[in-house]
Scaffold this motif. Structure first.
Motif, PDB file in Angstrom:
ATOM      1  N   HIS A  11      56.308  57.990  -6.705  1.00 45.09           N
ATOM      2  CA  HIS A  11      55.431  58.890  -7.414  1.00 45.09           C
ATOM      3  C   HIS A  11      54.840  59.435  -7.772  1.00 45.09           C
ATOM      4  N   PHE A  12      53.105  59.493  -7.408  1.00 47.22           N
ATOM      5  CA  PHE A  12      52.167  60.202  -8.797  1.00 47.22           C
ATOM      6  C   PHE A  12      51.972  62.056  -8.406  1.00 47.22           C
ATOM      7  N   GLU A  13      51.038  62.171  -9.394  1.00 43.98           N
ATOM      8  CA  GLU A  13      50.448  63.864  -9.688  1.00 43.98           C
ATOM      9  C   GLU A  13      49.471  63.566  -9.674  1.00 43.98           C
ATOM     10  N   ILE A  14      48.319  64.237  -8.898  1.00 46.51           N
ATOM     11  CA  ILE A  14      46.901  64.098  -8.770  1.00 46.51           C
ATOM     12  C   ILE A  14      46.017  64.865 -10.070  1.00 46.51           C
ATOM     13  N   THR A  15      45.430  63.978 -11.647  1.00 46.10           N
ATOM     14  CA  THR A  15      45.861  64.985 -11.975  1.00 46.10           C
ATOM     15  C   THR A  15      43.632  65.940 -12.163  1.00 46.10           C
ATOM     16  N   THR A  16      43.413  64.383 -12.032  1.00 47.05           N
ATOM     17  CA  THR A  16      41.959  64.377 -10.698  1.00 47.05           C
ATOM     18  C   THR A  16      40.820  64.040  -9.927  1.00 47.05           C
ATOM     19  N   LEU A  17      40.819  65.119  -9.023  1.00 47.51           N
ATOM     20  CA  LEU A  17      39.758  64.561  -8.001  1.00 47.51           C
ATOM     21  C   LEU A  17      38.238  64.440  -7.914  1.00 47.51           C
ATOM     22  N   LEU A  18      37.530  63.469  -7.882  1.00 53.69           N
ATOM     23  CA  LEU A  18      36.335  63.465  -8.249  1.00 53.69           C
ATOM     24  C   LEU A  18      35.281  63.517  -6.629  1.00 53.69           C
ATOM     25  N   ASP A  19      35.208  64.015  -6.332  1.00 48.87           N
ATOM     26  CA  ASP A  19      34.913  64.533  -4.780  1.00 48.87           C
ATOM     27  C   ASP A  19      32.972  65.141  -4.859  1.00 48.87           C
ATOM     28  N   THR A  21      30.286  62.238  -4.390  1.00 50.23           N
ATOM     29  CA  THR A  21      29.655  61.145  -4.644  1.00 50.23           C
ATOM     30  C   THR A  21      29.390  60.160  -3.006  1.00 50.23           C
ATOM     31  N   TYR A  22      30.546  60.094  -2.296  1.00 47.95           N
ATOM     32  CA  TYR A  22      30.209  59.992  -0.793  1.00 47.95           C
ATOM     33  C   TYR A  22      30.237  60.805  -0.033  1.00 47.95           C
ATOM     34  N   ASP A  23      30.116  60.265   1.160  1.00 45.76           N
ATOM     35  CA  ASP A  23      30.740  61.482   1.908  1.00 45.76           C
ATOM     36  C   ASP A  23      31.966  60.917   2.837  1.00 45.76           C
ATOM     37  N   ARG A  24      32.583  62.251   2.881  1.00 43.28           N
ATOM     38  CA  ARG A  24      34.218  61.848   3.767  1.00 43.28           C
ATOM     39  C   ARG A  24      35.389  60.618   2.343  1.00 43.28           C
ATOM     40  N   VAL A  25      34.404  61.109   1.334  1.00 37.96           N
ATOM     41  CA  VAL A  25      35.375  59.503   0.102  1.00 37.96           C
ATOM     42  C   VAL A  25      35.746  60.828  -0.884  1.00 37.96           C
ATOM     43  N   ALA A  26      37.233  60.828  -1.492  1.00 34.01           N
ATOM     44  CA  ALA A  26      37.175  61.082  -2.675  1.00 34.01           C
ATOM     45  C   ALA A  26      37.430  60.203  -3.599  1.00 34.01           C
ATOM     46  N   ARG A  27      37.292  60.084  -5.013  1.00 32.47           N
ATOM     47  CA  ARG A  27      38.954  59.060  -5.889  1.00 32.47           C
ATOM     48  C   ARG A  27      39.496  60.187  -6.345  1.00 32.47           C
ATOM     49  N   VAL A  28      40.686  59.597  -6.522  1.00 31.69           N
ATOM     50  CA  VAL A  28      41.410  60.245  -6.828  1.00 31.69           C
ATOM     51  C   VAL A  28      42.566  59.757  -7.660  1.00 31.69           C
ATOM     52  N   ILE A  29      42.735  60.232  -9.170  1.00 28.20           N
ATOM     53  CA  ILE A  29      43.856  59.940 -10.923  1.00 28.20           C
ATOM     54  C   ILE A  29      44.769  60.758 -10.747  1.00 28.20           C
ATOM     55  N   GLY A  30      45.291  60.306 -11.271  1.00 28.13           N
ATOM     56  CA  GLY A  30      46.490  60.166 -10.882  1.00 28.13           C
ATOM     57  C   GLY A  30      47.816  59.698 -12.091  1.00 28.13           C
ATOM     58  N   THR A  31      48.811  60.054 -12.231  1.00 27.97           N
ATOM     59  CA  THR A  31      49.487  59.607 -13.371  1.00 27.97           C
ATOM     60  C   THR A  31      51.157  59.694 -12.625  1.00 27.97           C
TER      61      THR A  31
END
Length: 144
Positions: A11-19, A21-31
């Protein structure tokens, strides 16, 4: 499901959301929530599966979607109308290739890279937890 087919689960908690940069794509970062030892960087289709900072997701990486753990022989998982598969219990499913392992030299951690047709996953964590991810083709399944 057979334990042989399950390569990794946490299980990961999402700590950062980079939305944006691209259409309909997000980069999520978690721990990882279990022990904070594994970090996740994942590109997702934000239109199909929107996530927010603070969300918790369960991630499962497996070699097959068959509940009995047998090898997939029926083609794409979307073609299995009416059949119960591992995908039935998850909200977001991708099929891709583990294409790189990187050992930074500390002996304890490794980085595993997976490509899902342009959407990328990076798992950075203990060798003991990530070493099963040496399979070439895998399914990644997510649910909140």
């Amino acid at each position: 499901m057979s334990n042989d087919a399950t390569l990794y689960e946490d299980h990961f908690e999402i700590t950062t959301l980079l939305d944006g940069t691209y259409d309909r794509v997000a980069r999520v970062i978690g721990t990882s929530r279990s022990d904070n030892s594994t970090s996740l960087t994942l590109d997702i289709n934000s239109e199909l599966y929107p996530l927010q900072t603070g969300d918790t997701v369960q991630m499962l990486i497996a070699t097959t979607l068959n509940l009995d753990g047998t090898k997939d022989t029926q083609g794409a998982w979307r073609e299995r109308k009416g059949e119960e598969t591992l995908a039935s219990a998850f909200d977001y499913v991708c099929y891709g290739k583990v294409y790189k392992h990187f050992d930074p030299g500390d002996g304890a951690n490794i980085k595993v890279y997976v490509s899902f047709g342009g959407l990328l996953l990076l798992l950075d964590g203990p060798y003991k937890k990530l070493s099963p991810l040496r399979q070439d083709y895998v399914y990644m399944l997510l649910k909140k």
